[in-house]
Design an enzyme around this catalytic site. Structure first.
Site, short mmCIF file in Angstrom:
data_model
loop_
_atom_site.label_atom_id
_atom_site.label_comp_id
_atom_site.label_asym_id
_atom_site.label_seq_id
_atom_site.Cartn_x
_atom_site.Cartn_y
_atom_site.Cartn_z
N LYS A 1 0.08 -16.12 -2.96
CA LYS A 1 1.50 -16.46 -3.09
C LYS A 1 2.37 -15.57 -2.22
O LYS A 1 3.38 -16.01 -1.69
CB LYS A 1 1.94 -16.40 -4.55
CG LYS A 1 1.39 -17.55 -5.38
CD LYS A 1 2.18 -17.74 -6.65
CE LYS A 1 1.73 -18.99 -7.38
NZ LYS A 1 2.43 -19.17 -8.66
N LYS B 1 -6.93 -29.60 -2.78
CA LYS B 1 -6.76 -29.99 -4.18
C LYS B 1 -5.40 -30.65 -4.41
O LYS B 1 -4.43 -30.33 -3.69
CB LYS B 1 -7.00 -28.80 -5.12
CG LYS B 1 -5.85 -27.85 -5.34
CD LYS B 1 -6.12 -26.94 -6.54
CE LYS B 1 -4.87 -26.17 -6.90
NZ LYS B 1 -4.96 -25.38 -8.10
N LYS C 1 1.35 -29.84 -6.23
CA LYS C 1 2.75 -30.13 -5.94
C LYS C 1 3.19 -29.48 -4.64
O LYS C 1 4.00 -30.02 -3.90
CB LYS C 1 3.64 -29.57 -7.07
CG LYS C 1 3.67 -30.42 -8.29
CD LYS C 1 4.33 -29.70 -9.45
CE LYS C 1 3.42 -28.65 -10.04
NZ LYS C 1 3.75 -28.22 -11.40
#
Ligand code: AMP
Ligand code: TRP
Length: 338
Positions: free
Chosen positions: A112, A199, A202
């Site tokens: 992240k 995968k 969103k």
């Protein structure tokens, strides 16, 4: 006293629930409610760790609550993290039982923080993002949960939670916290329809996921456009990602009969991908229609549902308060009620 085991899991209020989330985690949460004492959190404090819009956070939190109830989570099992402030209180205490080195090895943090730094020039990586796994440990340990149902990507955070629990217990000289076990689902990762090597997620954009409340026309379109292959492996045992993903979705929807027929057709080389896509469309639409119907009902009395969730958060908070009181005793922190 009940001998039922305790389950705790949580999800961040960051938009839609897609079929990856559903088959990978939330469907399991619904089923576990039959057998265990289940507590599920919508963790809004976690959603502050990445850049976000304050005006949208509260709305996203309520939206996710409605969506979870529509999918089958019982309102009495649901709470909103910020309505139980003891989570953040315990997170501070636990952060003193967790090392900087442990946190810097967390792969989600590495991913992240890299995402933030590639997105903009003045990347801001918050200390909250770094400390987030400690808050997650607090979410779990505060209810002394036995099992935590999550996707494989959360394994490392669970391992850290167990280390924190054990270190705490050994430093205070009491087997106080339960070291929780992870419960994984049988469903493998659901892949993006537009790019089945990645995968379903969103963060890749709307093309890459199908919401569990997707509009029918959009759902039909997304499945129609799903990336398959040129069919050169039909008639053999080899199956590439796009086709494999379609069969994984049929299996997750429990469409065993049609799935077996289509698989046999794949093996003898006669399968038409249009037929496979149609079967997937119908299977997903069945779920979407069921959830949307329930959501429509719930939307008629949003206020009633909000009140129910405030009340369940209040009830669930009692256990968290009990834990904090005992933890303060064990750690030498003041324990005065004003
Ligand atoms: P996220 O939306 O990534 O925060 O994930 C919420 C939950 O859904 C986690 O337990 C994930 O492991 C699970 N999950 C997310 N995406 C997928 C996917 N494509 N396939 C299976 N499980 C997933
Ligand atoms: N970190 C989890 C995720 O990204 C969400 C989460 C927060 C969680 N607290 C938790 C999951 C406690 C299980 C238990 O999906």
């Amino acid at each position: 006293m009940s001998t039922k085991k305790r389950i705790l899991s949580a999800i961040q209020p960051t938009g839609d629930i897609h079929f990856g989330n559903y088959f990978g985690a939330v469907q399991n949460w619904v089923r576990l409610q039959e057998e265990y004492i289940c507590t599920y959190g919508v963790v809004d404090y976690h959603a502050m760790t990445m850049p976000y819009e304050p005006k949208k956070l509260r709305q996203n939190t309520w939206d996710l609550i409605i969506n979870l109830v529509a999918i089958g989570i019982k309102p009495e099992n649901l709470f909103i993290q910020s309505l139980v402030p003891e989570h953040t209180e315990l997170a501070w205490i636990l952060s003193c039982f967790c090392s900087h080195g442990e946190l810097s090895r967390m792969t989600q943090f590495k991913d992240k923080s890299q995402q933030s730094s590639t997105k903009s020039d003045d990347a801001f990586i918050s200390a909250g993002l770094f400390g987030y796994p400690v808050l997650q440990a607090a979410d779990i340990l505060i209810y002394r949960a036995d099992y935590v149902p999550v996707g494989k990507d959360q394994e490392q955070h669970l391992e850290l939670t167990r280390n924190i629990a054990q270190r705490f217990n050994s430093r205070v000289g009491k087997e106080y916290f339960v070291a929780p076990e992870t419960l994984f689902t049988e469903t493998p990762k659901i892949m993006s329809l537009a790019d089945p090597k990645k995968k379903m997620s969103k963060s890749l954009g709307p093309k890459h996921y199908v919401s569990v409340f997707e509009r029918e026309a959009d759902l039909r379109n997304k499945v129609k456009k799903a990336q398959m292959d040129s069919g050169e492996h039909r008639g053999t045992e080899v199956m590439l990602e796009g086709v494999t993903n379609m069969f994984a979705i049929l299996k997750a929807c429990e469409k065993t009969e049609i799935s077996a027929q289509l698989r046999a057709a794949y093996l003898d080389g006669s399968l038409s991908y249009v037929d496979l896509k149609n079967a997937v469309t119908e299977a997903l639409l069945e779920k979407v229609n069921e959830f949307s119907e329930r959501k429509k009902e719930l939307m008629k009395d949003k206020k009633g549902l909000k009140n129910q969730i405030k009340a369940s958060s209040f009830e669930i908070r009692k256990r968290a308060q009990e834990t904090i009181k005992e933890v303060k005793e064990l750690t030498g922190i003041m324990n005065v009620r004003f």
